[in-house]
Design an enzyme around this catalytic site. Structure first.
Site, short mmCIF file in Angstrom:
data_model
loop_
_atom_site.label_atom_id
_atom_site.label_comp_id
_atom_site.label_asym_id
_atom_site.label_seq_id
_atom_site.Cartn_x
_atom_site.Cartn_y
_atom_site.Cartn_z
N CYS A 128 0.84 -1.20 0.00
CA CYS A 128 0.00 0.00 0.00
C CYS A 128 0.88 1.25 0.00
O CYS A 128 0.66 2.18 -0.79
CB CYS A 128 -0.92 -0.01 1.21
SG CYS A 128 -2.12 1.34 1.24
N CYS A 129 1.89 1.27 0.87
CA CYS A 129 2.80 2.42 0.91
C CYS A 129 3.58 2.55 -0.39
O CYS A 129 3.86 3.66 -0.85
CB CYS A 129 3.77 2.28 2.08
SG CYS A 129 3.05 2.62 3.70
N CYS A 209 -1.51 8.53 6.70
CA CYS A 209 -2.85 8.19 6.19
C CYS A 209 -3.74 7.79 7.37
O CYS A 209 -3.28 7.17 8.34
CB CYS A 209 -2.75 7.04 5.20
SG CYS A 209 -1.83 7.43 3.71
N CYS A 212 -3.93 4.13 9.02
CA CYS A 212 -2.74 3.57 9.67
C CYS A 212 -2.12 4.53 10.68
O CYS A 212 -0.93 4.40 11.01
CB CYS A 212 -1.70 3.19 8.61
SG CYS A 212 -2.27 1.94 7.44
N CYS A 235 7.38 4.38 5.91
CA CYS A 235 6.62 4.02 4.71
C CYS A 235 7.53 3.53 3.60
O CYS A 235 7.11 2.76 2.74
CB CYS A 235 5.79 5.21 4.22
SG CYS A 235 6.76 6.63 3.67
#
Length: 250
Positions: A128-129, A209, A212, A235
């Site tokens: 995702c990162c 975000c 998280c 990240c």
């Protein structure tokens, strides 16, 4: 042990430049470091500021704006920011008179293929990162020879030995506030009456975000609310490997 990897010529140059700048200017105060870096890189590849407009972004942005409010400020909109962060970005940019705020986004095709429902963080935070932060940020800094960050050594153990000037592939990353403490940050904010991200009042001392990020618990370091409950601490945009993504435009 295996052979030491052979560095490309421009990467060796960046290491030498970073080491020279660290030795000559790493001891200076933050505003002097910013002035030196702008003078060094403005007409030699270009320089920008990367900002998350998070818990303690205002001080660095204020210093940069006082020197030159037309320098590029790069903000990565991951698509999963707190609404408060987006509002704060616009308000602070207006406060400081930032004339060159550049808003960046993940590739739409990557999101469609890998995270169409926006829930990838639940199963694979690293991926995702990678698609929402690392790859877009690598694209963002490609046009520049150097960029500023607001990172500080006190924020986490992973940053405790961080230099002011560091090579990232063929480019230079500059951390003018590396030696700052929480007290330094607070004093600067008060002295210049700077707007604070409203989430700080609720215990968010490092803001990423919203899926998280949690408030920091008493006694924990500033970044403990990021990816809480996991071993993840960064990240990826400040970790080894990022330089490989930025090297293609060198």
């Amino acid at each position: 042990m295996g052979a030491k990897p052979r560095l490309l010529e421009h990467e060796m140059d960046a290491l030498e430049i970073a080491a020279s700048l660290e030795a000559r200017f790493g001891h200076l105060d933050a505003e002097a470091i910013i002035a030196v870096a702008v003078e060094r890189f403005r007409n030699a590849g270009g320089i920008a500021t990367v900002s998350s407009f998070g818990a303690d972004s205002a001080a660095l942005l204020h210093m940069v704006a006082r020197l030159d409010n037309s320098l590029p400020v790069l903000f990565l909109d991951t698509g999963q920011h707190f609404g408060e962060t987006l509002e704060y970005r616009d308000q602070l940019a207006d406060d400081l008179g930032l004339k060159n705020l550049r808003i960046l986004h993940p590739r739409s095709e990557a999101l469609a293929a890998t995270d169409p429902d926006g829930i990838l963080h639940k199963s694979n935070t690293d991926l995702c990162c990678e698609i929402r932060k690392v790859e877009p940020m690598a694209r963002a800094v490609e046009p520049y020879a150097a960029w500023f960050t607001g990172r500080k050594r006190h924020q986490a153990d992973t940053r405790a030995e961080m230099p002011v000037f560091e090579a990232v592939g063929p480019r230079i990353r500059i951390n003018p506030l590396a030696r700052w403490t929480t007290a330094d940050q607070a004093a600067y904010m008060r002295a210049h009456d700077l707007r604070e991200n409203p989430l700080v009042a609720y215990g968010y001392l490092s803001i990423g975000c919203f899926p998280c990020t949690e408030p920091v618990k008493p006694g924990e370091d500033d970044r403990s609310g990021r990816w809480a409950g996991t071993a993840k601490t960064e990240c990826g945009i400040h970790l080894p490997g990022f330089e490989a993504l930025t090297s293609s435009a060198a």
